[in-house]
Design a protein around this motif. Sequence first.
Motif, short mmCIF file in Angstrom:
data_model
loop_
_atom_site.label_atom_id
_atom_site.label_comp_id
_atom_site.label_asym_id
_atom_site.label_seq_id
_atom_site.Cartn_x
_atom_site.Cartn_y
_atom_site.Cartn_z
N GLY A 127 -5.88 -36.63 16.99
CA GLY A 127 -7.13 -37.36 16.84
C GLY A 127 -8.40 -36.57 17.07
O GLY A 127 -9.49 -37.13 17.02
N ASP A 128 -8.29 -35.26 17.31
CA ASP A 128 -9.48 -34.44 17.56
C ASP A 128 -9.68 -33.46 16.41
O ASP A 128 -9.14 -32.35 16.41
N THR A 129 -10.47 -33.88 15.42
CA THR A 129 -10.76 -33.03 14.26
C THR A 129 -12.19 -32.52 14.37
O THR A 129 -13.11 -33.28 14.67
N LEU A 130 -12.38 -31.24 14.13
CA LEU A 130 -13.71 -30.66 14.19
C LEU A 130 -14.58 -31.18 13.06
O LEU A 130 -14.08 -31.68 12.05
N LYS A 131 -15.87 -31.01 13.21
CA LYS A 131 -16.81 -31.49 12.19
C LYS A 131 -16.72 -30.66 10.92
O LYS A 131 -16.76 -31.18 9.81
N GLY A 132 -16.64 -29.34 11.07
CA GLY A 132 -16.60 -28.45 9.92
C GLY A 132 -15.26 -27.77 9.76
O GLY A 132 -14.38 -27.86 10.62
N ASP A 133 -15.10 -27.07 8.63
CA ASP A 133 -13.85 -26.36 8.34
C ASP A 133 -13.73 -25.11 9.21
O ASP A 133 -14.72 -24.45 9.54
N VAL A 134 -12.49 -24.78 9.54
CA VAL A 134 -12.18 -23.51 10.20
C VAL A 134 -11.19 -22.76 9.30
O VAL A 134 -10.16 -23.32 8.90
N ILE A 135 -11.52 -21.52 8.97
CA ILE A 135 -10.64 -20.68 8.16
C ILE A 135 -10.17 -19.53 9.03
O ILE A 135 -10.98 -18.75 9.54
N VAL A 136 -8.87 -19.44 9.24
CA VAL A 136 -8.28 -18.39 10.07
C VAL A 136 -7.51 -17.43 9.18
O VAL A 136 -6.68 -17.86 8.37
N THR A 137 -7.79 -16.14 9.31
CA THR A 137 -7.09 -15.14 8.51
C THR A 137 -6.59 -14.01 9.39
O THR A 137 -7.20 -13.68 10.41
N THR A 138 -5.49 -13.41 8.99
CA THR A 138 -4.96 -12.22 9.64
C THR A 138 -3.86 -11.67 8.75
O THR A 138 -3.68 -12.13 7.62
N HIS A 139 -3.14 -10.67 9.24
CA HIS A 139 -2.00 -10.18 8.45
C HIS A 139 -0.85 -9.80 9.37
O HIS A 139 -1.05 -9.52 10.56
N ILE A 140 0.36 -9.85 8.82
CA ILE A 140 1.59 -9.68 9.58
C ILE A 140 2.38 -8.50 9.04
O ILE A 140 2.83 -8.50 7.90
N CYS A 141 2.49 -7.44 9.87
CA CYS A 141 3.26 -6.26 9.49
C CYS A 141 3.99 -5.75 10.72
O CYS A 141 3.36 -5.18 11.62
N PRO A 142 5.33 -5.91 10.78
CA PRO A 142 6.07 -5.48 11.97
C PRO A 142 6.43 -4.00 12.00
O PRO A 142 7.02 -3.53 12.96
N ASP A 143 6.09 -3.27 10.92
CA ASP A 143 6.48 -1.86 10.86
C ASP A 143 5.34 -0.99 10.31
O ASP A 143 5.53 -0.19 9.39
N ALA A 144 4.17 -1.13 10.89
CA ALA A 144 3.00 -0.38 10.46
C ALA A 144 3.03 1.05 11.01
O ALA A 144 3.63 1.31 12.05
N GLY A 169 0.84 -1.19 0.00
CA GLY A 169 0.00 0.00 0.00
C GLY A 169 0.87 1.24 0.00
O GLY A 169 2.09 1.17 -0.16
N GLU A 170 0.24 2.40 0.22
CA GLU A 170 0.98 3.66 0.19
C GLU A 170 1.96 3.79 1.34
O GLU A 170 2.92 4.55 1.26
N GLN A 171 1.72 3.04 2.43
CA GLN A 171 2.58 3.19 3.61
C GLN A 171 3.37 1.93 3.92
O GLN A 171 3.78 1.71 5.06
N GLY A 172 3.60 1.10 2.89
CA GLY A 172 4.39 -0.11 3.11
C GLY A 172 3.67 -1.34 2.62
O GLY A 172 2.80 -1.28 1.75
N SER A 173 4.02 -2.49 3.20
CA SER A 173 3.40 -3.75 2.79
C SER A 173 3.10 -4.61 4.00
O SER A 173 3.61 -4.38 5.10
N THR A 174 2.25 -5.61 3.78
CA THR A 174 1.92 -6.57 4.84
C THR A 174 1.67 -7.93 4.21
O THR A 174 1.38 -8.02 3.01
N ASP A 175 1.80 -8.97 5.00
CA ASP A 175 1.58 -10.34 4.52
C ASP A 175 0.27 -10.88 5.08
O ASP A 175 0.13 -11.05 6.30
N PHE A 176 -0.68 -11.15 4.20
CA PHE A 176 -1.93 -11.75 4.62
C PHE A 176 -1.78 -13.26 4.73
O PHE A 176 -1.17 -13.90 3.87
N ILE A 177 -2.33 -13.80 5.80
CA ILE A 177 -2.23 -15.23 6.09
C ILE A 177 -3.63 -15.84 6.04
O ILE A 177 -4.58 -15.29 6.60
N LYS A 178 -3.76 -16.98 5.37
CA LYS A 178 -5.00 -17.75 5.40
C LYS A 178 -4.66 -19.19 5.77
O LYS A 178 -3.87 -19.84 5.08
N VAL A 179 -5.24 -19.66 6.87
CA VAL A 179 -5.02 -21.03 7.34
C VAL A 179 -6.35 -21.77 7.27
O VAL A 179 -7.35 -21.31 7.83
N ILE A 180 -6.37 -22.89 6.59
CA ILE A 180 -7.57 -23.71 6.50
C ILE A 180 -7.34 -25.02 7.25
O ILE A 180 -6.44 -25.79 6.90
#
Length: 314
Positions: free
Chosen positions: A111-128, A42-53
């Motif tokens: 051995g403990d798997t949930l019934k449905g999917d979980v999607i986790v998202t966030t972003h990583i920027c150490p210099d915002a 972006g105009e003020q730097g960059s960030t890494d978006f994370i998606k975990v399924i």
Amino acid sequence: MTLKQTLSVIDLLDNAYVNGEKVKELFTSYPNVTVEVTTVSGEQGSTDFIKVIIPGVEGKSRGGVAPTIGIVGRLGGIGARPSRIGLVSDADGAVAAVASALKLADMQVKGDTLKGDVIVTTHICPDAPTLPHEPVDFMDSPVDILTMNKYEVLSEMEVVLSIDTTKGNRVINHKGIAISPTVKEGYILRVSDDLLRIMEMTSGQLPVTYPITMQDITPYGNDIYHINSILQPSVATDSPVVGLAITAQSAVPGCGTGASHETDIALAARFAIEVAKETTNGTCKFYDEVEFDKITKLYGSMKILQTMGNEVIH
């Protein structure tokens, strides 16, 4: 149960050189878990978006029909370098989200798997960048809120739990976690009884909620006051959204360092995991579908609150 994962994630993210790929490496020993990293500038730097399924036994990613929950770690940035040294308070949402994903992944291999999917998202920027705000300064982000929603709020998410540090205010005077009423399509609905029950169970205390306003569920950029970005996912989806706030008794700036409390973050992650278990199993509802249908028939659509409005104010 989640403190180990929380400490591991804090240790990883409290680093000026951390990026999305290093977060991805946390999941290399979990073969069923998919992690995607996307760098956006972006105009003020960059960030890494994370998606975990984390796929469920009967999840839609495997052709099943079990509900999919989205856990969004909402923040401006995990660090404000060079103006601030170290992990900022605003990082708590990212830490809690990644820690919950790590715990869910570890549960699968045990051995403990949930019934449905979980999607986790966030972003990583150490210099915002930072942003002036009352009563205390916010963390800003190198990308705008529309970009965040594009990468963090996905169409597959049938319910969304948005985790965010919510300490820079005077309306929540409680240290720990708190939940918002459910927001759906511009409506602020009643607080979910199921979520209150789960909060009582995971915290061992009476549940804590916090007030939100119509201003809070409108998009950023409309020059209207928002408590913070915790409910910004609600402008990008018709799915029900609940804000899971990591809170403090005093007003703490998002750009403050030394203000993250490991046990509070672990509690947020544990709550998110229990909500994921019950939501994908069909025993937790974010809202009453019948009541929502009735209120929309009585009063019409409130989707205009998900937009920038119908008038440009000069």
